[in-house]
Design a protein around this motif. Structure first.
Motif, PDB file in Angstrom:
ATOM      1  N   ALA A  26       5.845   6.321   9.619  1.00  0.00           N
ATOM      2  CA  ALA A  26       5.675   4.695  10.132  1.00  0.00           C
ATOM      3  C   ALA A  26       4.204   4.654  10.112  1.00  0.00           C
ATOM      4  O   ALA A  26       3.622   3.803   9.859  1.00  0.00           O
ATOM      5  CB  ALA A  26       6.410   4.618  11.232  1.00  0.00           C
ATOM      6  N   ALA A  27       3.286   5.484  11.133  1.00  0.00           N
ATOM      7  CA  ALA A  27       1.873   5.546  11.175  1.00  0.00           C
ATOM      8  C   ALA A  27       1.495   5.735   9.741  1.00  0.00           C
ATOM      9  O   ALA A  27       0.190   4.870   9.501  1.00  0.00           O
ATOM     10  CB  ALA A  27       1.686   6.450  12.158  1.00  0.00           C
ATOM     11  N   PHE A  28       1.769   6.538   9.022  1.00  0.00           N
ATOM     12  CA  PHE A  28       1.132   6.769   7.736  1.00  0.00           C
ATOM     13  C   PHE A  28       1.128   5.475   6.634  1.00  0.00           C
ATOM     14  O   PHE A  28       0.307   4.880   6.116  1.00  0.00           O
ATOM     15  CB  PHE A  28       1.943   7.871   6.942  1.00  0.00           C
ATOM     16  N   ALA A  29       2.459   4.571   6.845  1.00  0.00           N
ATOM     17  CA  ALA A  29       2.427   3.662   6.165  1.00  0.00           C
ATOM     18  C   ALA A  29       1.602   2.310   6.893  1.00  0.00           C
ATOM     19  O   ALA A  29       1.053   1.565   5.925  1.00  0.00           O
ATOM     20  CB  ALA A  29       4.071   2.982   6.117  1.00  0.00           C
ATOM     21  N   LEU A  30       1.549   2.364   8.039  1.00  0.00           N
ATOM     22  CA  LEU A  30       0.764   1.329   8.594  1.00  0.00           C
ATOM     23  C   LEU A  30      -0.808   1.611   8.202  1.00  0.00           C
ATOM     24  O   LEU A  30      -1.589   0.675   8.282  1.00  0.00           O
ATOM     25  CB  LEU A  30       0.816   1.163  10.018  1.00  0.00           C
ATOM     26  N   ALA A  31      -1.084   2.916   8.212  1.00  0.00           N
ATOM     27  CA  ALA A  31      -2.691   3.170   7.976  1.00  0.00           C
ATOM     28  C   ALA A  31      -3.038   3.151   6.558  1.00  0.00           C
ATOM     29  O   ALA A  31      -4.185   2.915   6.253  1.00  0.00           O
ATOM     30  CB  ALA A  31      -2.739   4.726   8.231  1.00  0.00           C
ATOM     31  N   MET A  32      -1.856   2.684   5.663  1.00  0.00           N
ATOM     32  CA  MET A  32      -2.251   2.362   4.363  1.00  0.00           C
ATOM     33  C   MET A  32      -3.132   1.397   4.380  1.00  0.00           C
ATOM     34  O   MET A  32      -4.078   1.128   3.272  1.00  0.00           O
ATOM     35  CB  MET A  32      -1.126   2.391   3.533  1.00  0.00           C
ATOM     36  N   ILE A 175      -4.207  -6.670  -0.022  1.00  0.00           N
ATOM     37  CA  ILE A 175      -3.034  -5.328  -0.427  1.00  0.00           C
ATOM     38  C   ILE A 175      -1.612  -5.925  -0.179  1.00  0.00           C
ATOM     39  O   ILE A 175      -0.488  -5.377  -0.748  1.00  0.00           O
ATOM     40  CB  ILE A 175      -3.485  -4.197   0.952  1.00  0.00           C
ATOM     41  N   LEU A 176      -1.332  -6.865   1.153  1.00  0.00           N
ATOM     42  CA  LEU A 176      -0.027  -7.335   1.513  1.00  0.00           C
ATOM     43  C   LEU A 176       0.520  -8.064   0.228  1.00  0.00           C
ATOM     44  O   LEU A 176       1.525  -7.968  -0.137  1.00  0.00           O
ATOM     45  CB  LEU A 176      -0.160  -8.154   2.623  1.00  0.00           C
ATOM     46  N   ALA A 177      -0.539  -8.970  -0.445  1.00  0.00           N
ATOM     47  CA  ALA A 177      -0.063  -9.870  -1.522  1.00  0.00           C
ATOM     48  C   ALA A 177       0.350  -8.825  -2.618  1.00  0.00           C
ATOM     49  O   ALA A 177       1.041  -9.002  -3.506  1.00  0.00           O
ATOM     50  CB  ALA A 177      -1.248 -10.582  -1.917  1.00  0.00           C
ATOM     51  N   LEU A 178      -0.460  -7.604  -2.902  1.00  0.00           N
ATOM     52  CA  LEU A 178      -0.105  -6.817  -3.855  1.00  0.00           C
ATOM     53  C   LEU A 178       1.294  -6.033  -3.701  1.00  0.00           C
ATOM     54  O   LEU A 178       2.025  -5.871  -4.749  1.00  0.00           O
ATOM     55  CB  LEU A 178      -1.207  -5.695  -4.198  1.00  0.00           C
ATOM     56  N   SER A 179       1.648  -6.033  -2.572  1.00  0.00           N
ATOM     57  CA  SER A 179       2.902  -5.163  -2.221  1.00  0.00           C
ATOM     58  C   SER A 179       4.189  -6.074  -2.498  1.00  0.00           C
ATOM     59  O   SER A 179       5.151  -5.458  -2.734  1.00  0.00           O
ATOM     60  CB  SER A 179       2.837  -4.910  -0.774  1.00  0.00           C
ATOM     61  N   VAL A 180       3.945  -7.448  -2.653  1.00  0.00           N
ATOM     62  CA  VAL A 180       4.958  -8.217  -2.971  1.00  0.00           C
ATOM     63  C   VAL A 180       4.627  -8.958  -4.514  1.00  0.00           C
ATOM     64  O   VAL A 180       5.566  -9.634  -5.015  1.00  0.00           O
ATOM     65  CB  VAL A 180       5.396  -9.254  -2.172  1.00  0.00           C
ATOM     66  N   SER A 181       3.780  -8.291  -5.071  1.00  0.00           N
ATOM     67  CA  SER A 181       3.351  -9.046  -6.467  1.00  0.00           C
ATOM     68  C   SER A 181       4.388  -8.756  -7.622  1.00  0.00           C
ATOM     69  O   SER A 181       5.017  -7.925  -7.472  1.00  0.00           O
ATOM     70  CB  SER A 181       1.885  -8.751  -7.030  1.00  0.00           C
ATOM     71  N   ARG A 182       4.385  -9.803  -8.419  1.00  0.00           N
ATOM     72  CA  ARG A 182       5.510  -9.406  -9.497  1.00  0.00           C
ATOM     73  C   ARG A 182       5.028  -8.235 -10.367  1.00  0.00           C
ATOM     74  O   ARG A 182       5.855  -7.144 -10.825  1.00  0.00           O
ATOM     75  CB  ARG A 182       5.124 -10.623 -10.659  1.00  0.00           C
ATOM     76  N   GLU A 183       3.731  -7.995 -10.559  1.00  0.00           N
ATOM     77  CA  GLU A 183       3.431  -6.617 -11.283  1.00  0.00           C
ATOM     78  C   GLU A 183       3.716  -5.335 -10.602  1.00  0.00           C
ATOM     79  O   GLU A 183       4.219  -4.402 -11.365  1.00  0.00           O
ATOM     80  CB  GLU A 183       1.894  -6.761 -11.377  1.00  0.00           C
ATOM     81  N   LEU A 184       3.794  -5.274  -9.114  1.00  0.00           N
ATOM     82  CA  LEU A 184       4.059  -4.040  -8.572  1.00  0.00           C
ATOM     83  C   LEU A 184       5.550  -4.237  -7.851  1.00  0.00           C
ATOM     84  O   LEU A 184       5.821  -2.891  -7.238  1.00  0.00           O
ATOM     85  CB  LEU A 184       3.062  -3.787  -7.506  1.00  0.00           C
ATOM     86  N   ARG A 313      -6.593  -0.411  -3.331  1.00  0.00           N
ATOM     87  CA  ARG A 313      -5.643  -1.180  -2.574  1.00  0.00           C
ATOM     88  C   ARG A 313      -4.225  -1.288  -3.354  1.00  0.00           C
ATOM     89  O   ARG A 313      -3.271  -1.223  -2.569  1.00  0.00           O
ATOM     90  CB  ARG A 313      -6.214  -2.738  -2.953  1.00  0.00           C
ATOM     91  N   ALA A 314      -4.159  -1.136  -4.510  1.00  0.00           N
ATOM     92  CA  ALA A 314      -2.720  -1.196  -5.226  1.00  0.00           C
ATOM     93  C   ALA A 314      -1.836  -0.280  -4.896  1.00  0.00           C
ATOM     94  O   ALA A 314      -0.845  -0.027  -4.421  1.00  0.00           O
ATOM     95  CB  ALA A 314      -3.122  -1.260  -6.684  1.00  0.00           C
ATOM     96  N   LEU A 315      -2.735   1.091  -4.884  1.00  0.00           N
ATOM     97  CA  LEU A 315      -2.061   2.261  -4.681  1.00  0.00           C
ATOM     98  C   LEU A 315      -1.762   2.488  -3.213  1.00  0.00           C
ATOM     99  O   LEU A 315      -0.498   3.105  -2.949  1.00  0.00           O
ATOM    100  CB  LEU A 315      -2.916   3.625  -5.202  1.00  0.00           C
ATOM    101  N   SER A 316      -2.658   1.726  -2.325  1.00  0.00           N
ATOM    102  CA  SER A 316      -2.179   1.888  -0.878  1.00  0.00           C
ATOM    103  C   SER A 316      -1.026   1.104  -0.512  1.00  0.00           C
ATOM    104  O   SER A 316      -0.125   1.373   0.040  1.00  0.00           O
ATOM    105  CB  SER A 316      -3.168   1.223  -0.144  1.00  0.00           C
ATOM    106  N   ALA A 317      -0.865  -0.149  -1.522  1.00  0.00           N
ATOM    107  CA  ALA A 317       0.324  -1.266  -1.264  1.00  0.00           C
ATOM    108  C   ALA A 317       1.666  -0.277  -1.569  1.00  0.00           C
ATOM    109  O   ALA A 317       2.724  -0.413  -1.025  1.00  0.00           O
ATOM    110  CB  ALA A 317      -0.007  -2.207  -2.276  1.00  0.00           C
ATOM    111  N   MET A 318       1.589   0.589  -2.837  1.00  0.00           N
ATOM    112  CA  MET A 318       2.757   1.361  -2.895  1.00  0.00           C
ATOM    113  C   MET A 318       2.971   2.320  -1.973  1.00  0.00           C
ATOM    114  O   MET A 318       4.170   2.778  -1.751  1.00  0.00           O
ATOM    115  CB  MET A 318       2.892   1.840  -4.535  1.00  0.00           C
ATOM    116  N   ASN A 319       1.958   3.037  -1.460  1.00  0.00           N
ATOM    117  CA  ASN A 319       2.101   4.110  -0.366  1.00  0.00           C
ATOM    118  C   ASN A 319       2.803   3.726   0.798  1.00  0.00           C
ATOM    119  O   ASN A 319       3.401   4.164   1.493  1.00  0.00           O
ATOM    120  CB  ASN A 319       0.881   4.820  -0.181  1.00  0.00           C
ATOM    121  N   MET A 320       2.231   2.389   0.983  1.00  0.00           N
ATOM    122  CA  MET A 320       2.909   1.653   2.341  1.00  0.00           C
ATOM    123  C   MET A 320       4.697   1.794   2.302  1.00  0.00           C
ATOM    124  O   MET A 320       5.259   1.803   2.894  1.00  0.00           O
ATOM    125  CB  MET A 320       2.624   0.153   2.384  1.00  0.00           C
ATOM    126  N   SER A 321       5.065   1.504   0.791  1.00  0.00           N
ATOM    127  CA  SER A 321       6.533   1.559   0.682  1.00  0.00           C
ATOM    128  C   SER A 321       6.892   3.000   0.715  1.00  0.00           C
ATOM    129  O   SER A 321       8.119   3.163   1.187  1.00  0.00           O
ATOM    130  CB  SER A 321       6.581   0.829  -0.699  1.00  0.00           C
TER     131      SER A 321
END
Length: 367
Positions: A26-32, A175-184, A313-321
């Protein structure tokens, strides 16, 4: 490998221990969020050195923990510190390699990183038996310090360009926008269950399954888990090579690997009820490790969707997931264990893998 003595010394139940260890991802994901910004703003080397220092502090806090709350603090600090262990080298590769080579080297990086799991099988079991579980945390602190020294001596990179026109808030929003973007969206959905399964099967419940259900002592259980560990070392490199060789069908490869990993978990749980021997567990754990390692294709899909300057930023968005899913599913597995035992806990990850893979197949995204 130390679940039983951790429960005893910290005064927690099995589901309580799952909740405590769930604080790490959980902390890992938030740190992304800040890590992704730091990688693109300040570069890989300074970010890695800062995070490794935090990880060493977290390991010392874990070693000194006397109860659930102090262990919770240690897990949170460790999660923050470890949030760059994969992201830093992967981002370094993304910024310095062409997309057609990134999948292969992403697999090599993850394979090399997974060699650390060798230490958490039989060696950790022996350490716990002879010196206690606190010695494992001290060993982790020493490893973090050693890694920081290596990074300071070896890593070379050009100074990151200043981004004065962008505020920190704008970077975080991106980063938050990338996490819900159509591409990712598609790789982020399957990532939610992917690494959670690795942490759940290899990290948390594999040891209790072998010791409590199959009746193995700690060190023999660690020896069996070595089969899964070796698969998780070899698997990412093989996955990177397959991704490079079969790029047109890499989405199908990713989905097949995750569905196969779910099947391996369910067969292992079924084998416990049917009385299958430990050899069957070793075989299924090996299959699980190899199949789930195709998760490296997620990194290639994300890298293909963005330019190099947005890779961090994009890889961090995925690592959050990746790690947000681990936190959620680890907590869910603890609740399942309190009702149906270790087999029910393992089944949580199998069901999640199936559900997320089916959604992934229905979503558009990078190919």
């Amino acid at each position: 490998m130390a679940a039983d003595v951790l429960q005893r010394d910290l005064g927690v139940t099995a589901d309580g221990l799952a909740a405590l260890t769930g604080a790490f991802p959980a902390a890992f994901a938030l740190a992304m969020l800040p890590v992704g910004v730091a990688l693109d703003r300040y570069g890989v080397k300074p970010t890695a050195l800062a995070l490794l220092a935090i990880a060493a502090v977290g390991a010392v806090l874990g070693a000194a923990a006397g109860g659930p709350w102090s262990m919770l603090l240690g897990q949170v600090v460790l999660g923050i510190g470890c949030s760059g262990m994969l992201m830093c080298p992967v981002t370094y590769a993304a910024k310095n390699l062409p997309p057609q080579k990134f999948g292969l080297w992403g697999g090599v990086i993850q394979a090399f990183g997974n060699t650390g799991m060798l230490l958490s099988a039989s060696p950790l079991a022996l350490l716990v038996e002879h010196a206690g579980w606190r010695a494992g945390y001290i060993a982790c602190a020493l490893l973090a310090i050693g890694a920081a020294v290596a990074v300071s001596l070896v890593v070379r990179e050009a100074q990151a360009p200043m981004q004065a026109r962008r505020t920190l808030a704008e970077d975080l929003r991106e980063i938050l926008a990338l996490s819900v973007s159509r591409e990712l969206r598609a790789p982020i959905v399957i990532a939610f269950a992917s690494f959670a399964a690795v942490l759940g099967v290899r990290g948390l419940w594999g040891g209790p399954w072998l010791m409590e259900v199959k009746g193995l002592a700690r060190v023999p259980a660690g020896n069996v888990l070595l089969f899964c560990t070796f698969a998780l070392i070899v698997g990412p490199a093989l996955g990177g090579m397959l991704e490079r060789r079969f790029q047109p069908v890499r989405r199908a490869l990713l989905a097949a690997g995750h569905l196969g990993a779910a099947a391996a978990i369910l067969l292992m749980v079924a084998g416990g009820a049917l009385g299958w021997g430990v050899a069957a567990d070793a075989l299924l754990l090996t299959a699980f490790g190899l199949l789930i390692s195709l998760q490296v294709i997620c990194f290639a899909l994300v890298r293909a969707a963005v330019p190099p300057e947005r890779a961090g930023r994009a890889l961090s968005a995925m690592n959050m997931s990746f790690f947000g899913g681990a936190a959620v599913l680890q907590a869910a597995s603890g609740a399942a264990a309190s009702v149906g035992g270790v087999g029910a806990a393992l089944s949580v990850f199998a069901v999640a893998l199936i559900a997320c893979t089916l959604v992934f197949l229905r979503l558009p995204g990078p190919r």
